[in-house]
Design a protein around this motif. Structure first.
Motif, mmCIF file in Angstrom:
data_model
loop_
_atom_site.group_PDB
_atom_site.id
_atom_site.type_symbol
_atom_site.label_atom_id
_atom_site.label_comp_id
_atom_site.label_asym_id
_atom_site.label_seq_id
_atom_site.Cartn_x
_atom_site.Cartn_y
_atom_site.Cartn_z
ATOM 1 N N LEU A 118 0.835 -1.210 0.000
ATOM 2 C CA LEU A 118 0.000 0.000 0.000
ATOM 3 C C LEU A 118 0.869 1.260 0.000
ATOM 4 O O LEU A 118 0.641 2.201 -0.777
ATOM 5 C CB LEU A 118 -0.925 -0.018 1.221
ATOM 6 C CG LEU A 118 -1.912 1.144 1.359
ATOM 7 C CD1 LEU A 118 -2.864 1.210 0.178
ATOM 8 C CD2 LEU A 118 -2.707 1.023 2.667
ATOM 9 N N LEU A 119 1.882 1.295 0.865
ATOM 10 C CA LEU A 119 2.745 2.476 0.971
ATOM 11 C C LEU A 119 3.489 2.735 -0.338
ATOM 12 O O LEU A 119 3.566 3.879 -0.800
ATOM 13 C CB LEU A 119 3.747 2.302 2.124
ATOM 14 C CG LEU A 119 4.713 3.468 2.335
ATOM 15 C CD1 LEU A 119 3.972 4.743 2.707
ATOM 16 C CD2 LEU A 119 5.748 3.134 3.403
ATOM 17 N N SER A 120 4.021 1.684 -0.948
ATOM 18 C CA SER A 120 4.774 1.881 -2.193
ATOM 19 C C SER A 120 3.847 2.386 -3.294
ATOM 20 O O SER A 120 4.225 3.250 -4.089
ATOM 21 C CB SER A 120 5.502 0.604 -2.611
ATOM 22 O OG SER A 120 4.631 -0.491 -2.666
ATOM 23 N N HIS A 121 2.607 1.902 -3.318
ATOM 24 C CA HIS A 121 1.622 2.361 -4.311
ATOM 25 C C HIS A 121 1.292 3.844 -4.098
ATOM 26 O O HIS A 121 1.271 4.632 -5.048
ATOM 27 C CB HIS A 121 0.354 1.505 -4.188
ATOM 28 C CG HIS A 121 -0.775 1.937 -5.066
ATOM 29 N ND1 HIS A 121 -0.759 1.761 -6.440
ATOM 30 C CD2 HIS A 121 -1.955 2.544 -4.782
ATOM 31 C CE1 HIS A 121 -1.883 2.239 -6.951
ATOM 32 N NE2 HIS A 121 -2.620 2.726 -5.969
ATOM 33 N N VAL A 122 1.074 4.232 -2.847
ATOM 34 C CA VAL A 122 0.659 5.611 -2.548
ATOM 35 C C VAL A 122 1.809 6.596 -2.789
ATOM 36 O O VAL A 122 1.621 7.637 -3.423
ATOM 37 C CB VAL A 122 0.100 5.724 -1.109
ATOM 38 C CG1 VAL A 122 -0.175 7.178 -0.737
ATOM 39 C CG2 VAL A 122 -1.184 4.897 -0.971
ATOM 40 N N SER A 254 -10.850 13.008 5.024
ATOM 41 C CA SER A 254 -11.577 11.724 4.965
ATOM 42 C C SER A 254 -10.935 10.846 3.891
ATOM 43 O O SER A 254 -10.452 11.356 2.873
ATOM 44 C CB SER A 254 -13.042 11.960 4.603
ATOM 45 O OG SER A 254 -13.645 12.743 5.603
ATOM 46 N N PHE A 255 -10.949 9.546 4.153
ATOM 47 C CA PHE A 255 -10.309 8.604 3.226
ATOM 48 C C PHE A 255 -11.246 7.423 2.972
ATOM 49 O O PHE A 255 -12.091 7.096 3.809
ATOM 50 C CB PHE A 255 -8.989 8.096 3.809
ATOM 51 C CG PHE A 255 -7.961 9.182 3.959
ATOM 52 C CD1 PHE A 255 -7.049 9.438 2.954
ATOM 53 C CD2 PHE A 255 -7.916 9.969 5.102
ATOM 54 C CE1 PHE A 255 -6.112 10.458 3.077
ATOM 55 C CE2 PHE A 255 -6.979 10.987 5.248
ATOM 56 C CZ PHE A 255 -6.067 11.230 4.224
ATOM 57 N N GLU A 256 -11.021 6.781 1.826
ATOM 58 C CA GLU A 256 -11.815 5.609 1.468
ATOM 59 C C GLU A 256 -10.858 4.538 0.956
ATOM 60 O O GLU A 256 -9.952 4.838 0.165
ATOM 61 C CB GLU A 256 -12.792 6.002 0.354
ATOM 62 C CG GLU A 256 -13.856 4.970 0.089
ATOM 63 C CD GLU A 256 -14.848 5.455 -0.980
ATOM 64 O OE1 GLU A 256 -15.450 4.590 -1.614
ATOM 65 O OE2 GLU A 256 -14.988 6.687 -1.167
ATOM 66 N N ASP A 283 -4.558 15.067 -1.606
ATOM 67 C CA ASP A 283 -5.433 14.570 -2.684
ATOM 68 C C ASP A 283 -4.836 13.318 -3.327
ATOM 69 O O ASP A 283 -5.552 12.372 -3.663
ATOM 70 C CB ASP A 283 -5.628 15.639 -3.777
ATOM 71 C CG ASP A 283 -6.432 16.832 -3.253
ATOM 72 O OD1 ASP A 283 -7.084 16.689 -2.196
ATOM 73 O OD2 ASP A 283 -6.398 17.897 -3.895
ATOM 74 N N THR A 284 -3.510 13.343 -3.514
ATOM 75 C CA THR A 284 -2.827 12.184 -4.116
ATOM 76 C C THR A 284 -2.934 10.976 -3.191
ATOM 77 O O THR A 284 -3.233 9.861 -3.634
ATOM 78 C CB THR A 284 -1.341 12.513 -4.384
ATOM 79 O OG1 THR A 284 -1.275 13.720 -5.143
ATOM 80 C CG2 THR A 284 -0.656 11.402 -5.141
ATOM 81 N N THR A 285 -2.706 11.196 -1.900
ATOM 82 C CA THR A 285 -2.818 10.107 -0.925
ATOM 83 C C THR A 285 -4.224 9.508 -0.968
ATOM 84 O O THR A 285 -4.389 8.282 -1.014
ATOM 85 C CB THR A 285 -2.488 10.610 0.500
ATOM 86 O OG1 THR A 285 -1.166 11.167 0.493
ATOM 87 C CG2 THR A 285 -2.534 9.476 1.518
ATOM 88 N N GLN A 286 -5.236 10.364 -0.996
ATOM 89 C CA GLN A 286 -6.630 9.888 -1.043
ATOM 90 C C GLN A 286 -6.885 9.055 -2.304
ATOM 91 O O GLN A 286 -7.444 7.957 -2.241
ATOM 92 C CB GLN A 286 -7.602 11.073 -1.015
ATOM 93 C CG GLN A 286 -7.708 11.733 0.352
ATOM 94 C CD GLN A 286 -8.430 13.075 0.292
ATOM 95 O OE1 GLN A 286 -8.195 13.877 -0.605
ATOM 96 N NE2 GLN A 286 -9.301 13.327 1.259
ATOM 97 N N ALA A 287 -6.450 9.578 -3.440
ATOM 98 C CA ALA A 287 -6.719 8.903 -4.719
ATOM 99 C C ALA A 287 -6.010 7.551 -4.799
ATOM 100 O O ALA A 287 -6.594 6.550 -5.250
ATOM 101 C CB ALA A 287 -6.271 9.799 -5.877
ATOM 102 N N PHE A 288 -4.755 7.500 -4.345
ATOM 103 C CA PHE A 288 -3.984 6.257 -4.476
ATOM 104 C C PHE A 288 -4.384 5.208 -3.432
ATOM 105 O O PHE A 288 -4.293 4.015 -3.694
ATOM 106 C CB PHE A 288 -2.474 6.552 -4.485
ATOM 107 C CG PHE A 288 -1.985 6.947 -5.856
ATOM 108 C CD1 PHE A 288 -1.326 6.028 -6.671
ATOM 109 C CD2 PHE A 288 -2.222 8.217 -6.358
ATOM 110 C CE1 PHE A 288 -0.908 6.376 -7.945
ATOM 111 C CE2 PHE A 288 -1.810 8.590 -7.632
ATOM 112 C CZ PHE A 288 -1.156 7.663 -8.439
#
Length: 434
Positions: A118-122, A254-256, A283-288
């Motif tokens: 997850l971290l590497s993707h984000v 907020s995150f999903e 915004d990038t963190t949320q999207a990824f």
């Protein structure tokens, strides 16, 4: 040009590192036993040559990277020593390699692989990132700024590393063939904490991690109010999980996430905390976070007929409970069936009661023979000792998986760290012939 030769290239960390070096433009080859391992798929797709073990593989001009599982007496390592060909152990090589980047070690008893993935993707959504995941996945990015890697506590291997940051997901008693007790595990993590150069992100609701001391800031994340990063207002549904994040009790965002269970909220929260600290765009963190597809062997599912078949690496009572909880959240209207292969006699013996409690959360339980390790002397323990503690549990054999056919519309979780996949393959073949 230097050629890196990996002794034991099919090991999960080794295959990932080989792929990273290959992606970065180095010449890479390796050797291993001829048996098929799921880690070799990535190597084959990269066109990395895999040779059978033999002395003749070792020639001048190579740098040998040796897997932890192979002693100095192994024929290839021995040949390298005799001919003054450099030999570097896997974790020592990795420790030196990561110094070129902003490095993040992801460690803990559970959740390492999912969190590393997850971290590497984000982070790669914002900055060029190389990563090494314990499921055998590795990617080297030319011009990478970040290096995200899974760091295992087993045999204190992670003490070879001096990362900039560490995420510590939890401390739990596991690997009873090596660690004496929870205090012994804690001492390894405490020693690791002193190696971290910039900051630690630790799960604050874990009573062991609350005691961690370090020379750098320790930021806590979790559900409890005393954490620096808190997940609040959690909404769980069949498509995933939504939650708010508070930073020192102030609303942040907020995150999903498209995943299930409290453990995945915590994994995401550790990633959010690190990205916030490194000032990565929210915004990038949320999207990824929302677009993450998962890692190998963590709730990997497919639909066959009326059943959902899931492959999962869970092999400790805590992980089994988390996987069953995820299945219940995603499929609230289906029966949950577990096919579990205990991994190592020492672990099965140590956690016999806890395994029974976790497995009992499923609607039906099928047990496979214990997958033993060559390191073990196992006495009289058999899988029947576990079966006797779980009401209604049955033993299942690779040759006959037909009892699963009766469980229409169910979710079947194949869980374990051994070769549980062969039971799943046998069942899939049986379904095809139905």
């Amino acid at each position: 040009m230097t050629v890196y030769h990996f002794v034991g290239i099919k090991g999960s960390g080794m295959s990932a590192l080989a792929q990273i070096l290959h992606d970065m433009g180095y010449k890479v080859q390796g050797s291993d036993v001829e048996k098929y391992f799921f880690t070799q798929k990535g190597l084959e797709e990269s066109g990395i040559n895999i040779l059978p073990f033999q002395r003749e593989n070792i020639k001048p001009g190579l740098v040998v990277i040796a897997g932890n599982a192979f002693p100095d007496t192994h024929e290839e390592i021995d040949e390298a020593f005799k001919n003054d060909i450099p030999v570097i152990r896997y974790h020592k090589f990795l420790g030196e390699f990561m110094q070129k980047f902003t490095s993040v070690a992801v460690t803990g008893a559970h959740g390492k692989t999912s969190t590393t993935g997850l971290l590497s993707h984000v982070i790669s959504g914002s900055k060029p990132t190389s990563y090494l995941i314990g499921d055998g996945t590795g990617h080297g990015e030319k011009g990478a700024e970040y290096f995200v890697f899974e760091a295992c506590e087993y045999r204190r291997h992670f003490l070879s590393y001096y990362p900039d940051y560490a995420i510590m997901t939890n401390i739990d008693f596991d690997h009873p063939d090596y660690f004496a007790n929870i205090e012994d595990v804690f001492s390894a993590f405490q020693e690791m904490a002193m190696h971290v150069k910039k900051g630690i992100f630790a799960y604050g609701d874990d009573e062991q991690l609350q005691k961690i001391q370090a020379k750098v800031p320790v930021l806590f994340y979790g559900f409890g109010e005393e954490n620096d990063f808190q997940a609040r207002n959690i909404e769980k549904c069949a498509t995933g999980t939504k939650f708010d994040v508070l930073v020192r009790n102030n609303f942040y965002a907020s995150f999903e996430i498209p995943t299930y269970g409290d453990h995945n909220v915590l994994n995401a929260l550790s990633v959010i905390a690190l990205c916030h600290y490194e000032e990565i765009d929210t915004d990038t963190t949320q999207a990824f976070l929302k677009s993450f597809q998962g890692v190998k062997r963590r709730f990997t599912e497919k639909q066959i007929g009326s059943q959902i078949v899931v492959d999962d690496y869970a092999h400790h009572p805590t992980e089994i409970k988390a996987t069953i909880d995820s299945a219940k959240q995603k499929y609230p209207d289906r029966e949950i069936v577990v096919v579990f292969q205990p991994h190592t006699f020492t672990r099965t013996q140590t956690f016999l009661t806890e395994f029974a409690q976790s497995l009992s959360e499923a609607d039906h339980v099928f047990l496979c023979e214990i997958f033993g390790s060559a390191r073990e002397i196992h006495g009289k323990l058999t899988v029947n000792d576990l079966k006797d503690k779980i009401e209604g549990a049955q033993i299942i054999r690779e040759e006959d998986t037909s009892p699963l056919l009766k469980l229409k519309n169910s979710v079947i979780l194949f869980m374990g760290a051994g070769d549980i996949q062969k039971y799943q393959l046998a069942y899939e073949k049986l379904l095809e012939n139905e």
